[in-house]
Design an enzyme around this catalytic site. Structure first.
Site, mmCIF file in Angstrom:
data_model
loop_
_atom_site.group_PDB
_atom_site.id
_atom_site.type_symbol
_atom_site.label_atom_id
_atom_site.label_comp_id
_atom_site.label_asym_id
_atom_site.label_seq_id
_atom_site.Cartn_x
_atom_site.Cartn_y
_atom_site.Cartn_z
ATOM 1 N N HIS A 147 -7.565 2.269 -4.615
ATOM 2 C CA HIS A 147 -7.246 2.390 -6.038
ATOM 3 C C HIS A 147 -6.986 1.033 -6.678
ATOM 4 O O HIS A 147 -6.412 0.958 -7.758
ATOM 5 C CB HIS A 147 -6.036 3.312 -6.247
ATOM 6 C CG HIS A 147 -6.114 4.595 -5.482
ATOM 7 N ND1 HIS A 147 -5.523 4.767 -4.250
ATOM 8 C CD2 HIS A 147 -6.752 5.748 -5.770
ATOM 9 C CE1 HIS A 147 -5.796 5.983 -3.796
ATOM 10 N NE2 HIS A 147 -6.535 6.600 -4.691
HETATM 11 S S1 FES Z 1 -4.213 1.385 -4.013
HETATM 12 FE FE1 FES Z 1 -4.044 3.488 -3.564
HETATM 13 S S2 FES Z 1 -3.882 3.529 -1.396
HETATM 14 FE FE2 FES Z 1 -3.993 1.414 -1.879
#
Ligand code: FES
Length: 187
Positions: A147
């Site tokens: 993410h």
């Molecule tokens: S940014 Fe979501 S698991 Fe690493």
């Protein structure tokens, strides 16, 4: 008859080298310190001992401790200086670089070695290491592609959804270049 329930630490630490050491598809070619086909007993082992004398400056190895990856990164002087220069007040999870280090046998911090659990504090992916390319994130630490969390070379969260810095495991220096992870030094 061998006791299979309590493998020695040396038994299950395998220091791999060369082509067989790459972890994960598309990951940077890390040398890997790994256990081989760990049994449940081994997975539960509380501590591991690692000889880190073969890590070269600028390089990272990945160990496994209690089923989790642990990054051991040998930072360059420029990386250490960059980590030191960060304004801690600007950080989401406020920690100085020194607070993320421990002393060696001589009682002095060893800033060249950054040891952190390689699990993103957002939802648990393994962040990527590539200090020479943006694959390692905007802060040339680690980048979590799940993410988009960016960590600096001290493992501190700098951008993205992760709420906390990469966790520092308990560990201590048995010698200048041998670590025990899973236990803190008795002082
Ligand atoms: S940014 Fe979501 S698991 Fe690493």
């Amino acid at each position: 008859m061998a006791d299979t329930t309590e493998p020695t630490r040396r038994d299950f630490i395998h220091i791999a080298s060369g082509a067989a050491s790459v972890v994960g598809v598309g990951f940077f070619a890390w040398p890997l310190i790994d256990q081989m086909n760990p049994s449940a007993d081994t997975m539960a082992l509380a501590t591991i001992e690692l000889d880190i004398s073969n890590i070269e400056e600028g390089q990272q190895v990945v160990a496994k401790w209690q089923g989790k990856p642990v990054f051991i990164r040998y930072r360059t002087p420029a990386e250490i200086a960059a980590a030191d220069a960060v304004d801690v007040a600007s950080l989401r999870d406020k920690q100085t670089d020194d607070e993320r280090l421990i002393p060696g046998p001589d009682g002095k911090l060893k800033p060249q070695y950054l040891v952190a659990i390689g699990v993103c504090t957002h939802l648990g992916c393994v962040p990527l290491f590539d200090p020479n390319d943006e694959k390692g994130g905007e802060y040339r630490g680690w980048f979590c592609p799940c993410h988009g969390s960016h960590y600096d070379n001290s493992g501190r969260i700098r951008k993205g959804p992760a709420p906390k810095n990469l966790e520092i495991p308990p560990y201590w220096y048995i010698t200048d270049t041998v670590l025990e992870i899973g236990k803190e030094a008795v002082v």
